[in-house]
Scaffold this motif. Structure first.
Motif, short mmCIF file in Angstrom:
data_model
loop_
_atom_site.label_atom_id
_atom_site.label_comp_id
_atom_site.label_asym_id
_atom_site.label_seq_id
_atom_site.Cartn_x
_atom_site.Cartn_y
_atom_site.Cartn_z
N LYS A 1 -21.53 -41.35 65.72
CA LYS A 1 -21.99 -40.22 66.44
C LYS A 1 -22.76 -39.33 65.20
CE LYS A 1 -19.72 -36.42 67.17
NZ LYS A 1 -18.64 -35.56 67.72
N HIS A 2 -22.22 -39.35 64.21
CA HIS A 2 -22.70 -38.39 63.01
C HIS A 2 -23.88 -38.86 62.47
CE1 HIS A 2 -19.68 -35.17 63.71
NE2 HIS A 2 -18.77 -35.84 63.24
N CYS B 1 -26.76 -38.30 64.77
CA CYS B 1 -27.13 -37.23 64.58
C CYS B 1 -28.17 -36.96 63.40
CB CYS B 1 -26.17 -36.30 64.80
SG CYS B 1 -25.27 -35.93 66.37
N ARG C 1 -31.90 -35.92 63.47
CA ARG C 1 -32.50 -34.77 62.81
C ARG C 1 -33.50 -34.75 61.74
NH1 ARG C 1 -27.89 -31.89 60.02
NH2 ARG C 1 -26.48 -33.20 61.32
N SER D 1 -32.48 -34.30 71.95
CA SER D 1 -31.64 -34.44 71.05
C SER D 1 -30.43 -33.53 71.40
CB SER D 1 -32.05 -34.60 69.63
OG SER D 1 -31.90 -33.31 69.15
N ARG D 2 -30.49 -32.32 71.59
CA ARG D 2 -29.48 -31.44 71.22
C ARG D 2 -28.84 -31.58 72.76
NH1 ARG D 2 -27.68 -27.63 68.73
NH2 ARG D 2 -26.23 -26.12 69.86
N SER E 1 -28.46 -34.14 74.52
CA SER E 1 -27.79 -35.34 74.48
C SER E 1 -26.50 -35.28 73.47
CB SER E 1 -28.62 -36.69 74.13
OG SER E 1 -29.27 -36.39 72.74
N GLN E 2 -26.95 -34.35 72.54
CA GLN E 2 -25.46 -34.40 71.76
C GLN E 2 -24.39 -33.81 72.39
OE1 GLN E 2 -26.73 -32.40 67.92
NE2 GLN E 2 -24.44 -32.14 67.40
N ARG E 3 -24.66 -32.53 72.90
CA ARG E 3 -23.89 -31.91 73.82
C ARG E 3 -23.18 -32.74 74.92
NH1 ARG E 3 -24.64 -25.66 75.42
NH2 ARG E 3 -24.26 -25.59 73.01
N LEU F 1 -22.57 -36.00 74.49
CA LEU F 1 -22.01 -36.73 73.76
C LEU F 1 -20.55 -35.94 73.47
CD1 LEU F 1 -23.83 -38.38 70.76
CD2 LEU F 1 -22.67 -39.50 72.86
N GLU F 2 -20.57 -34.84 73.15
CA GLU F 2 -19.30 -34.17 72.79
C GLU F 2 -18.45 -34.03 73.87
OE1 GLU F 2 -18.59 -32.86 70.03
OE2 GLU F 2 -20.66 -33.01 68.36
#
Lengths: 275, 275, 275, 275
Positions: free
Chosen positions: D24-25, D28, D32, D42-43, D45-47, D49-50
């Motif tokens: 994950k990191h 990201c 980024r 990206s934001r 999809s990141q949310r 993922l979380e």
């Protein structure tokens, strides 16, 4: 140095240092705040203050080292007795080493303030190293002593290592008044605690304390808190007095030169804030 | 590795590393300050320096591992004696592990400096992990040894864990000269202290120290402070010499290209400061 | 003070403080976020809140000191029994000293909030010192007690030193909601743990716990975790409730005065963020 | 839970968590960096993922709690045997408490990511508390066990308290890749070390280790270093693989939409960096 005088001497030194720092930092903060005061002059006078301080600390530390070495019962630079194959005067040598680090710290402070070759924050680093070294030597100083003796020196370690940590933090947060006032407080605490150690271990009245009574240990612990409260009140008083004096002065002198004077050059000014 | 040579070897390595870092960081700071020097060339040459350093550390660490494994009395990759059901050569394996982490750290430093795929601060993290690992293995290394032996290694731990903490701090404060000089100092201290351990535990003169005498412990503690003062003086001398040389050079070459050259691209420059 | 009431009293005090802080910080955060709310009024009302809080803490601390000194079995300012040459009522004096530091902290908070002579961050420093002093006195409080008694007080130390560290961090990160909520949580934890100590050591039912059974120690450790979880849930509930109320209020009152009101003067506002 | 399976289960959980976080990191960070990729998508999809991660952790923790309580030899919510007046199944209850804190942490993460009522950094705080609680319970878990058993669990504490500290640091340095990779590494280390504990204390081969042999302790210490090196290599491999894949993808899709999409609203974006 196991005597009343041997504790009163550094105690007085640290008490004076605490009061001096308290006045210096309060003054700097008060003048920095009142923008009417021209910045160039305050900066130049601050540098002069630092040079005076560095010279005084250097002088006192060297005198301390010489006293430890050449006083009546000192080693006079002798360390190893080769006829009997054992170390002599280890205590005096350890105290000399403590003074040596404060002398080094003062020397670096003088260099940093008088030239611009090195970053300002070096003086705080050296002060942190000097306090750490003092605590480090005290830490392995206490083998085989009585419980009360060990305890009063352990309490001192809280103060000394706290000072080392604080000076290290100031590398990154230079000019933060809250940290500076805490440093003054702990320095005064160290000074007054040296006096207290002298009174507990070598009472001038001649009445020795019971070195193993647990109640004595508990009283001494509480006493340390009282010294801390006393140091905080003294520093507060100094801060309040200095702030009042600066304010009343500024009210009388009208801010006529405001805007005319600019910082001489941006470089050292910004470095002060960054480093 | 319990021998004079076994302590002198890493000691020399760390002494050289301390001197090298001292020169590198002083040079970088002096050139960064004098703005007449073009930033692109200094940045490229700095990167080349880092690559040379990484390769040298990698080479030395691998040689160290091979020596530990295949020297005369080494394990030659053998770890468990299944006939007698016990571990063999644990000391050599532990030392190999320490070298392994420094090798990993150097490898990561090479990758980080040569490509731009990973953040620069990774090299400090790996150095911190390598020092932490060294201290961690020493911490559980000391079971059942004599008091003096335990003490000299415990003092080493102050230095090693201090270095680990310092490298970790540099992740957030990269390029802070004060931290860098402190790292150089502690690295030199570690090097000279390894030599001191060799002299105390395996004296070349053959005269063994009394391993349980408390006075020896106290002398050794003070000796550690002296090594620290010596390391600080050496690093100060290196810093002063480098600064003087850079200044006299710059005075001779007029700053003619000032303003013509710009940083190649903003990206890596800013990353250096942020990460 | 070794009684059920003697633990329930400070327990209740800390529980109330935790709830109060939780409400205050949630309210500040919620109003700060909703920009429609005028900043001047919120700032003035926040200052009024702080003054009320400081006065309340000062009042409670002074009452606590008086109770410790002049309650039925208190020392009434007597400390040394010179006829029998031993200290008396050391426990009461230590508890008075703890209250004294909280009183000092409240007094400094009042000065800092009502005048603008000192940096705001001083109140967090004094709170950190007060918590540190509490933990410091507890640390040397436990000599010669039963294992269970020592253990429950040691667990308290995690909480108290954690609070001291947290308040110290807030000097640099003032207004960080995450730190503030953690401080509320640990304060509530301290309060409910005081009650728990009362129930374990002086059970109102009269059925004494076995003071040396290891299983009791293990249960008590787990119980500490449960208190922590309970405190976290309570603070979460308070935060959620306050946020909901603020939001529903704001929806009803249209943001008509937006843009008309500006922060009174830039100075204290920025100082709040910087110091 | 004193069995091979009881250690393999959480070990597998932490190994998977480490690998997942590493992916994950890395992802990201890689997206980024490549600015051609639109930030909104990206934001979002990141949310997502979380949210998936939070739900998975919550599910696993609840299952863990239920297993501890209702497995064959579990307490089934029974804690005190009032007929024999002693605590029962304390181990199972302690493990349940550990799972409870991870469940709380996951629940807070879900709330923080799905609504905007609370600051983002709360999820790191809760993770830090969960790891601290795990270490805290292990710390008082070891009374009266064999030296080897105590040692392997003490080594675990280095890892667990390190993770707690790291998550706490991330409150202030959110999104710092170096810290994130170190967290992944330590999480994997914890997982593989749980497996190692299982093999050492409950060897499937049936050949028990000598629990008091000092050589075993020394080997196990070195083994911990090897696990750390192994975890670092695995995370490095994951990072390299993810970076390569992202780069090759981006080269194929031309950055056509660059400049068209803007961050939806400034608020949450800046909060991510500030808090």
């Amino acid at each position: 140095m196991g005597s009343f005088k041997g504790h009163a001497l550094p105690g007085t030194f640290f008490l004076l240092a605490g009061v001096w720092w308290g006045m210096k930092h309060s003054l700097c903060f008060a003048t920095r705040r009142s923008k009417s005061c021209s910045r160039v002059s305050s900066r130049a006078s601050q540098r002069r203050l630092e040079l005076v301080e560095g010279s005084a600390v250097l002088f006192c530390s060297v005198v301390g080292m010489l006293l430890e070495q050449f006083a009546a019962d000192g080693p006079a630079l002798q360390l190893y007795d080769s006829s009997e194959h054992h170390w002599r005067f280890l205590m005096n040598w350890q105290h000399s080493t403590m003074y040596l680090f404060f002398a080094l710290s003062a020397a670096v402070s003088l260099v940093v303030q008088s030239s611009e070759a090195a970053p300002l924050a070096l003086d705080r680093l050296m002060l942190a190293v000097a306090f750490f070294n003092e605590g480090f030597l005290f830490l392995y100083h206490l083998h085989g002593r009585s419980p009360l003796d060990v305890h009063v020196h352990q309490l001192l370690l809280f103060c000394v290592f706290g000072l080392a940590l604080l000076c290290f933090l100031e590398i990154f947060h230079r000019g933060n008044l809250v940290l500076e006032l805490l440093r003054c407080t702990l320095t005064m605490l160290q000074g007054s605690w040296f006096w207290q150690i002298g009174f507990v271990l070598y009472p001038p009245s001649g009445l020795l304390w019971d070195q193993t009574d647990h109640n004595n240990l508990m009283f001494v612990t509480m006493c340390f808190s009282w010294h801390l409260a006393f140091a905080m009140l003294t520093i507060s008083g100094i801060y309040a007095a200095v702030t009042c004096v600066v304010r009343s002065r500024l009210r009388r002198t009208p801010p006529m030169e405001m805007g005319l004077l600019k910082p001489r050059d941006g470089e050292p000014e910004s470095e002060d804030e960054i480093l």
